[in-house]
Design an enzyme around this catalytic site. Structure first.
Site, PDB file in Angstrom:
ATOM      1  N   TYR A   1       0.773  -1.077  -0.030  1.00  0.00           N
ATOM      2  CA  TYR A   1      -0.132   0.257   0.029  1.00  0.00           C
ATOM      3  C   TYR A   1       0.866   1.332   0.499  1.00  0.00           C
ATOM      4  O   TYR A   1       2.175   1.204   0.891  1.00  0.00           O
ATOM      5  CB  TYR A   1      -1.257   0.181   1.334  1.00  0.00           C
ATOM      6  CG  TYR A   1      -1.615   1.499   1.192  1.00  0.00           C
ATOM      7  CD1 TYR A   1      -2.740   1.560   0.733  1.00  0.00           C
ATOM      8  CD2 TYR A   1      -2.084   2.028   2.171  1.00  0.00           C
ATOM      9  CE1 TYR A   1      -3.857   2.627   0.703  1.00  0.00           C
ATOM     10  CE2 TYR A   1      -2.555   3.170   2.382  1.00  0.00           C
ATOM     11  CZ  TYR A   1      -3.425   3.451   1.415  1.00  0.00           C
ATOM     12  OH  TYR A   1      -4.634   4.548   1.808  1.00  0.00           O
TER      13      TYR A   1
ATOM     14  N   ASP B   1       9.102   3.089   0.230  1.00  0.00           N
ATOM     15  CA  ASP B   1       8.260   3.652   0.828  1.00  0.00           C
ATOM     16  C   ASP B   1       8.024   3.336   2.510  1.00  0.00           C
ATOM     17  O   ASP B   1       7.976   1.954   3.256  1.00  0.00           O
ATOM     18  CB  ASP B   1       6.709   2.948   0.702  1.00  0.00           C
ATOM     19  CG  ASP B   1       5.525   3.876   1.580  1.00  0.00           C
ATOM     20  OD1 ASP B   1       5.199   4.447   2.331  1.00  0.00           O
ATOM     21  OD2 ASP B   1       4.299   3.909   1.113  1.00  0.00           O
TER      22      ASP B   1
ATOM     23  N   LYS C   1       3.349   8.987   8.810  1.00  0.00           N
ATOM     24  CA  LYS C   1       3.138   8.560  10.833  1.00  0.00           C
ATOM     25  C   LYS C   1       4.395   8.742  12.083  1.00  0.00           C
ATOM     26  O   LYS C   1       3.987  10.164  11.598  1.00  0.00           O
ATOM     27  CB  LYS C   1       3.791   6.373  10.091  1.00  0.00           C
ATOM     28  CG  LYS C   1       1.843   6.234   9.263  1.00  0.00           C
ATOM     29  CD  LYS C   1       2.289   5.034   9.299  1.00  0.00           C
ATOM     30  CE  LYS C   1       0.163   4.571   8.294  1.00  0.00           C
ATOM     31  NZ  LYS C   1       0.660   4.233   7.257  1.00  0.00           N
TER      32      LYS C   1
END
Ligand SMILES: *Cc1c(COP(=O)(O)O)cnc(C)c1O
Length: 425
Positions: free
Chosen positions: A144, A239, A267
């Site tokens: 993702y 990522d 995050k």
């Protein structure tokens, strides 16, 4: 436990917000039942609107490395807010956070701040295309990279949970430039590169995957990707939205000993506020506006509140690097405890773990990619999830998500969690 007030709040939310939530995985669709509404949180614990207390294993999906309402982050945000929350004009703290991040992460000279991991990934791909002059990208089934169009092709967790890996609204034109390979399968990548010779700008992946459960790359796979990219003039995009500042100061690059070309963050880098970022060597970042022609912008990018939270978080990590070892030990303890219970009860399972990321899969087979992750027994997972929730342990409400441990968790919390697994089965 009683969930009366949560239930009423959810009913009200559904009247005004699609599905009652602002991000799909929160809605509990994969596990059934209704979401609980959180009132407040401190350290390792969540408190819901009905007064129930939970040990938290999602940490806002990763950002809260030191637990909820961590004092240094709180203090920084409160003090900063008093001086104005956004100007749309440069501030010193942007450079302070940039300098610290660049110091901590290997192989980068410059960083650009955005507002989410999605934005970071979408901007990084544009930069990679602008830099290489090529259009196609390779991504991996189950990885993702946020919800921008180019990535909603077999996109793990939320997207998979909903059975619409190729979302309506993503055009054929966009989809044709995203080629799909299989995690831990270097040959699947080599075939795509061969069939699309000279057309591939970037290979993008979660260097340790967390959106199909926690999946660890094999050495052959990850080193093979690096070699292939170097040979073919393809940029390797890590990522690190989940792994950055969580697996090590220098993220997965440091933890795996691999250099990528562009790294994306989110995050942890925001300390719980909306921050994303992407970073690379000067030579690549020089292509970004206003230095270069690749456009990218943001009204609230680098705003003082977000930067204050990020700076407090990265400073705390920089000054307490032993936190990673501590978290890894706690995660190992949890792993062994849960594995022992499941083995004693004769329940088929595989547990994957890397640093402070861990996932429990109810399956006989090793979980190494999306297909093997999808073979997990979802009925068993639902029973496990709801059993844990009902006894005060908040796990990710999807079998495709990794847990994120935070430093506020005590060994007492871990023991209670293991005991709860024992009670359920
Ligand atoms: C969460 C996540 C994203 C998206 O970040 P948002 O801030 O939710 O947009 C991208 N990549 C990975 C690996 C993620 O875990």
């Amino acid at each position: 436990m009683r969930y009366q007030r949560s239930s009423a709040l959810f009913a009200e939310a559904k009247k005004y917000i699609p599905g009652g939530v602002n991000s799909p995985v929160r809605a509990f669709k994969a596990v059934g039942g209704e979401p609980i509404f959180i009132k407040e949180a401190k350290g390792a614990y969540l408190y819901d609107e009905d007064g129930n207390k939970y040990i938290d294993y999602i940490a806002s999906w990763g950002p809260l490395l030191f637990g909820h309402a961590h004092e240094p982050v709180l203090r920084a945000v409160i003090e900063k807010a008093k001086k104005g929350t956004s100007f749309g004009i440069p501030t010193e703290i942007e450079t302070e956070l940039a300098k610290l991040a660049v110091d901590m992460v290997p192989n980068v000279d410059k960083i650009r701040f955005v507002n989410s991991g999605t934005e970071a990934c979408m901007s990084a791909v544009r930069l990679a295309r602008g830099y290489t002059g090529k259009e196609k990208i390779i991504k991996f089934a189950g990885c993702y990279h946020g919800h921008s169009d180019a990535f909603l092709i077999q996109a793990g967790s939320g997207a998979v949970t909903f059975g619409s890996p190729n979302s309506p609204g993503v055009t054929q034109g966009t989809a044709k430039d995203t080629l799909l390979a299989h995690y831990n399968d270097l040959d699947s990548v080599k075939e795509l590169v061969k069939a699309n010779q000279g057309e591939i700008a970037a290979i993008i992946l979660e260097p340790v995957a967390g959106n199909m459960g926690c999946i660890i790359p094999t050495d052959v796979f990850i080193h093979g990707l690096r070699e292939l990219c170097t040979q073919e003039g393809i940029l390797l995009l890590f990522d690190e939205v989940m792994t950055g500042f969580r697996l090590a100061k220098g993220g997965a690059q440091e933890a795996l000993g691999i250099d990528a070309d562009i790294m994306m963050f989110g995050k942890v880098i925001g300390g719980g506020l909306p921050v994303g970022a992407f970073a690379a060597r000067s030579e690549i970042m020089a292509h970004l506006a206003p230095e270069g022609p690749v456009y990218q912008a943001g009204t609230l990018s680098g705003n003082p509140l977000a930067m204050a939270a990020g700076l407090a978080m990265l400073t705390a990590i920089d000054q307490n690097p032993e936190v990673f070892e501590r978290l890894a030990k706690k995660t190992e303890y949890l792993h062994k405890g849960i594995a022992q219970v499941l083995t004693e009860k004769g329940i088929a399972h595989h547990i994957n773990r890397f640093g402070s990321m861990i996932s429990v899969h109810f399956t006989d087979e090793p979980v190494v990619d999306f297909a093997s992750s999808a073979k997990g027994n979802n009925d068993m997972f639902k029973k496990y999830f709801h059993g844990m929730l009902d006894q005060g342990v908040y796990l990710p409400p999807s079998a495709f998500e990794s847990y994120f441990l935070n430093d506020a968790l005590s060994y007492g919390d871990l023991d209670k969690t293991i005991e709860t697994v024992n009670n359920i089965f």
